[in-house]
Design a protein around this motif. Sequence first.
Motif, mmCIF file in Angstrom:
data_model
loop_
_atom_site.group_PDB
_atom_site.id
_atom_site.type_symbol
_atom_site.label_atom_id
_atom_site.label_comp_id
_atom_site.label_asym_id
_atom_site.label_seq_id
_atom_site.Cartn_x
_atom_site.Cartn_y
_atom_site.Cartn_z
ATOM 1 N N HIS A 140 -35.743 8.522 -11.197
ATOM 2 C CA HIS A 140 -36.082 9.835 -11.734
ATOM 3 C C HIS A 140 -36.049 9.898 -13.253
ATOM 4 C CE1 HIS A 140 -35.923 10.838 -7.570
ATOM 5 N NE2 HIS A 140 -34.652 10.483 -7.501
ATOM 6 N N HIS A 141 -35.590 8.820 -13.895
ATOM 7 C CA HIS A 141 -35.687 8.751 -15.344
ATOM 8 C C HIS A 141 -37.114 8.431 -15.794
ATOM 9 C CE1 HIS A 141 -31.259 8.191 -15.057
ATOM 10 N NE2 HIS A 141 -31.265 8.799 -16.215
ATOM 11 N N SER A 197 -28.082 10.955 -18.548
ATOM 12 C CA SER A 197 -27.609 12.257 -18.093
ATOM 13 C C SER A 197 -28.286 12.608 -16.783
ATOM 14 C CB SER A 197 -27.918 13.326 -19.145
ATOM 15 O OG SER A 197 -29.312 13.410 -19.371
ATOM 16 N N SER A 198 -27.727 13.552 -16.063
ATOM 17 C CA SER A 198 -28.239 13.920 -14.752
ATOM 18 C C SER A 198 -29.666 14.442 -14.844
ATOM 19 C CB SER A 198 -27.334 14.990 -14.120
ATOM 20 O OG SER A 198 -27.850 15.393 -12.877
ATOM 21 N N ILE A 199 -30.552 13.886 -14.022
ATOM 22 C CA ILE A 199 -31.940 14.310 -13.968
ATOM 23 C C ILE A 199 -32.266 14.680 -12.528
ATOM 24 C CG2 ILE A 199 -34.333 13.579 -14.248
ATOM 25 C CD1 ILE A 199 -33.481 11.795 -16.498
ATOM 26 N N SER A 200 -32.781 15.876 -12.336
ATOM 27 C CA SER A 200 -33.103 16.320 -10.986
ATOM 28 C C SER A 200 -34.297 15.543 -10.457
ATOM 29 C CB SER A 200 -33.427 17.820 -10.981
ATOM 30 O OG SER A 200 -32.314 18.569 -11.407
ATOM 31 N N PRO A 201 -34.264 15.110 -9.209
ATOM 32 C CA PRO A 201 -35.399 14.397 -8.629
ATOM 33 C C PRO A 201 -36.663 15.249 -8.672
ATOM 34 C CG PRO A 201 -33.464 14.193 -7.230
ATOM 35 C CD PRO A 201 -33.130 15.212 -8.272
ATOM 36 N N ALA A 245 -43.233 1.731 -14.750
ATOM 37 C CA ALA A 245 -42.119 1.282 -15.578
ATOM 38 C C ALA A 245 -42.091 1.907 -16.969
ATOM 39 C CB ALA A 245 -42.150 -0.247 -15.709
ATOM 40 N N GLY A 246 -43.236 2.266 -17.504
ATOM 41 C CA GLY A 246 -43.292 2.713 -18.886
ATOM 42 C C GLY A 246 -43.274 4.216 -19.060
ATOM 43 N N SER A 247 -43.492 4.628 -20.291
ATOM 44 C CA SER A 247 -43.497 6.042 -20.647
ATOM 45 C C SER A 247 -44.840 6.673 -20.289
ATOM 46 C CB SER A 247 -43.265 6.191 -22.156
ATOM 47 O OG SER A 247 -44.377 5.662 -22.877
ATOM 48 N N ALA A 248 -44.934 7.987 -20.455
ATOM 49 C CA ALA A 248 -46.198 8.679 -20.208
ATOM 50 C C ALA A 248 -47.285 8.175 -21.157
ATOM 51 C CB ALA A 248 -45.996 10.188 -20.361
#
Length: 266
Positions: A49-50, A29-33, A244-247
Amino acid sequence: MRRHLLALLPILTLLSACTYADYDLVSTSSISPRFQDKDPQNFGERTPHHHAIHGIDVSKWNGDVDWPQVRKSGVSFVFIKATEGKDRIDSRFNDYWQGARAAGLAYAPYHFYYFCSTADEQADWFIANVPKSAVHLPPVLDVEWNNESKTCRFRPSALTVQAEMKRFMDRLEAYYGKRPIIYTSVDFHRDNLVGQFNDHHYWVRSVAKHPTEIYTDRRWAFWQYTSTGVIPGIKGDTDINVFAGSAKNWKNWVEAVSKPQQVARN
């Protein structure tokens, strides 16, 4: 006999957590920069931005930096130019890494490699100018073809490139206790690095397409996606990167690699 244990935990943690499949499962879905870009590119559904963790890379050309403002803006890490070849040091290196550390950012120095000097000459120069306290994250080896250089445009064979890189990185790993990250560009990777150094993390440049489209079969840890970013606290264009990974992956990885590597006796 003494040998350095490989930093397997951070490598396995990152590589197992940051696969292409994982990324493709992220909502498209759209993610704002998070940051503005003076020349934004259309990366399609798989945009930078994902990714949750963004960082920058800087050199003296970025001028004065307000590090607390940089961190407040959402930047998590910074790669800082330290040395170049066998006899050049970036004039802002010491100010930058100390400022980044004081602001609570993860930071790492990088070395720009020239193939007109030996690996040992360049490793000696880096070690002489980069204290261990400046190596929070693993040090970075920046390897690119120096097409615009006024002093060194030499392009050795792929085998020579690989041998010199290995020697340089082995020297740094032995001294700092951390396995270096490799930064590279599309053409240099194509000419020298396909299938090579798979036990190192890669930081890749890809400013028009997603890395999987141009670095075939290369698992990457960091992606430099623009050189025209706008970062509060820095005047002028700034390179922006993503992890590349998650938080959660990021937190675990930083905790692992920021510790000195253990040494074992056989």
